[in-house]
Enzyme design. Structure first.
Site, PDB file in Angstrom:
ATOM      1  N   TRP A 103      45.361  51.467 -39.376  1.00  0.00           N
ATOM      2  CA  TRP A 103      44.255  50.276 -39.313  1.00  0.00           C
ATOM      3  C   TRP A 103      45.128  49.278 -39.833  1.00  0.00           C
ATOM      4  CZ3 TRP A 103      40.622  51.754 -35.784  1.00  0.00           C
ATOM      5  CH2 TRP A 103      40.449  52.785 -35.904  1.00  0.00           C
ATOM      6  N   ASP A 172      40.170  44.492 -44.732  1.00  0.00           N
ATOM      7  CA  ASP A 172      38.829  45.355 -44.108  1.00  0.00           C
ATOM      8  C   ASP A 172      39.180  46.188 -45.263  1.00  0.00           C
ATOM      9  OD1 ASP A 172      38.634  47.661 -42.282  1.00  0.00           O
ATOM     10  OD2 ASP A 172      39.828  47.265 -41.110  1.00  0.00           O
ATOM     11  N   LYS A 196      30.530  53.457 -41.538  1.00  0.00           N
ATOM     12  CA  LYS A 196      31.159  54.743 -42.770  1.00  0.00           C
ATOM     13  C   LYS A 196      30.422  54.946 -44.073  1.00  0.00           C
ATOM     14  CE  LYS A 196      35.449  54.833 -40.309  1.00  0.00           C
ATOM     15  NZ  LYS A 196      36.618  53.747 -39.596  1.00  0.00           N
TER      16      LYS A 196
HETATM   17  C1  LIG Z   1      37.081  52.776 -38.906  1.00  0.00           C
HETATM   18  C2  LIG Z   1      38.190  51.565 -39.310  1.00  0.00           C
HETATM   19  C3  LIG Z   1      37.937  50.622 -38.535  1.00  0.00           C
HETATM   20  C4  LIG Z   1      37.586  51.011 -37.425  1.00  0.00           C
HETATM   21  O1  LIG Z   1      36.206  50.095 -37.378  1.00  0.00           O
HETATM   22  P1  LIG Z   1      35.737  50.128 -36.052  1.00  0.00           P
HETATM   23  O2  LIG Z   1      33.522  49.660 -36.055  1.00  0.00           O
HETATM   24  O3  LIG Z   1      35.729  51.543 -34.778  1.00  0.00           O
HETATM   25  O4  LIG Z   1      36.170  49.248 -34.639  1.00  0.00           O
HETATM   26  C5  LIG Z   1      38.337  49.835 -39.090  1.00  0.00           C
HETATM   27  N1  LIG Z   1      39.495  49.522 -40.233  1.00  0.00           N
HETATM   28  C6  LIG Z   1      38.489  51.087 -41.106  1.00  0.00           C
HETATM   29  C7  LIG Z   1      39.519  50.724 -42.188  1.00  0.00           C
HETATM   30  C8  LIG Z   1      38.756  51.715 -40.573  1.00  0.00           C
HETATM   31  O5  LIG Z   1      37.491  53.184 -41.469  1.00  0.00           O
END
Ligand SMILES: *Cc1c(COP(=O)(O)O)cnc(C)c1O
Length: 361
Positions: A103, A172, A196
């Site tokens: 990511w 993030d 998540k």
């Molecule tokens: C799942 C995830 C993403 C991607 O998220 P989307 O909403 O599918 O774009 C980005 N960063 C992390 C840390 C993730 O776990």
């Protein structure tokens, strides 16, 4: 519980059952309107209330200071990979990133489209099994970017890196939002896809310190400016109403549960149960993450050989333990134990893993 399984998928992920039940109860008639929440105008009083309640709950649960905005956006966390450089870059200043996995790399790739990127630290040398230490961001950086929890590799920042004054820290937090008590003041920007730890797919939360909204050049398209939605309470255009509604129900559940400090306490207990199983298995289960970098949310481990791993995933499934297959870049197994995974679910998994080891060691 009926026929509900224990869902260890990395995302979209398990949600609090009371929130789902409430959504089911209200689906055809939202609060006496005779309409589903899916059908009412986003300009209606009913929607407005729920929208503002969802925002207020995020603010309350995370103790967000008044000079920060909470935005509900679309496009997933991946869209924020380019929104961050577009909104925060400063000409002549490097954008600095810590590379702790896929990511982070995807975020870096987007930033490079907009200017000079510096990778200040990386754990690529060891399959991203740890969080680098002694990270040094430069005082001249436009911003400092980290991935708070590395969903795929199962590593997590246990403490935040030092950041020079005036350099906003951007994280993030897609897979660790509200998992532990967070001091929002430490950050310029936090962003997270909801699917998540918070709610369903389709909405992304961005928490941003207000003064940073003014960096963006006028030439940027309207919806690529955070400022646009910040000024319109995330109602500049139609928001993802159903996703925000489910987030609101989940947030109400978490408030009643005891807030983030209680969530953190249970998360630590849950993670300890599984890491203990790994550590006491005499090498039968091998954790991917280095001990000092272990994630509370994604427990990654391997077994001896792909065949045994496949059997473990399959046997788990037959016991109602779903989604244990690891990400293809790490292999092995991954148990995602986000906020909404109950301690009972984790106990069921740990009992299964113990039995499986006894049978196959
Ligand atoms: C799942 C995830 C993403 C991607 O998220 P989307 O909403 O599918 O774009 C980005 N960063 C992390 C840390 C993730 O776990």
């Amino acid at each position: 519980m009926g026929n509900r399984t224990y869902n260890f998928y990395a995302g979209p992920a398990t949600l609090p059952l009371p929130a789902l039940k409430r959504a089911q109860e209200e689906l055809l008639d939202f609060q006496g309107t005779g309409m589903s929440v899916l059908e009412i105008s986003h300009r209606s009083k009913e929607y407005d209330n729920l929208h503002n309640e969802a925002t207020a709950l995020v603010r309350e649960l995370m103790s967000i200071p008044d000079d920060y905005k909470v935005l509900w956006l679309q496009g997933g966390a991946s869209t924020q990979f380019f929104m961050v450089p577009i909104n925060l870059q400063v000409s002549g200043k490097p954008m600095e990133y810590v590379d702790t996995g896929e990511w982070s790399s995807k975020a870096v790739k987007e930033a490079k489209l907009y200017g000079d990127v510096r990778i200040v630290a990386s754990s690529a040398d060891s399959k991203y099994s740890y969080i680098p230490r002694d990270i040094e961001f430069s005082p001249n950086a436009a911003f400092a970017h980290i991935t708070g929890n590395n969903t795929i590799y199962g590593t997590e920042f246990q403490s935040l890196p030092d950041v020079p004054p005036d350099v906003p820290l951007v994280s993030d937090m897609s897979s660790n939002l509200m998992a532990t008590v967070t001091d929002v003041r430490e950050f310029g920007v936090i962003y997270a896809g909801a699917q998540k730890n918070l709610g369903p797919a389709g909405v992304t939360i961005v928490i941003i310190r207000e003064d940073l909204l003014d960096r963006v050049p006028a030439s940027v398209p309207t919806l690529q400016k955070w400022k646009t939605e910040a000024e319109k309470n995330s109602l500049f255009h139609t928001p993802p109403v159903f996703a925000i509604y489910i987030c609101k129900l989940a947030l109400e559940y978490w408030k009643e549960f005891g807030g983030v400090s209680k969530i953190e306490k249970v998360n630590r207990e849950k993670a300890k149960i599984l890491y203990d199983i790994i550590d006491k298995s005499d090498g039968f289960y091998k954790g991917h993450a280095r001990e000092d970098s272990r994630s509370l949310m994604n427990v990654t481990f391997t077994l001896k050989g792909a065949e045994l791993e496949e059997k473990c995933v399959k046997d788990g499934l037959s016991r109602g333990l779903v989604g244990l297959k690891g990400h293809r870049s790490v292999g092995g197994m991954r148990a995602s134990i986000y906020n909404a995974m109950s301690i009972e679910g984790v106990r069921a998994l740990s009992e299964f893993l113990e039995e499986f080891r006894e049978q196959h060691q």
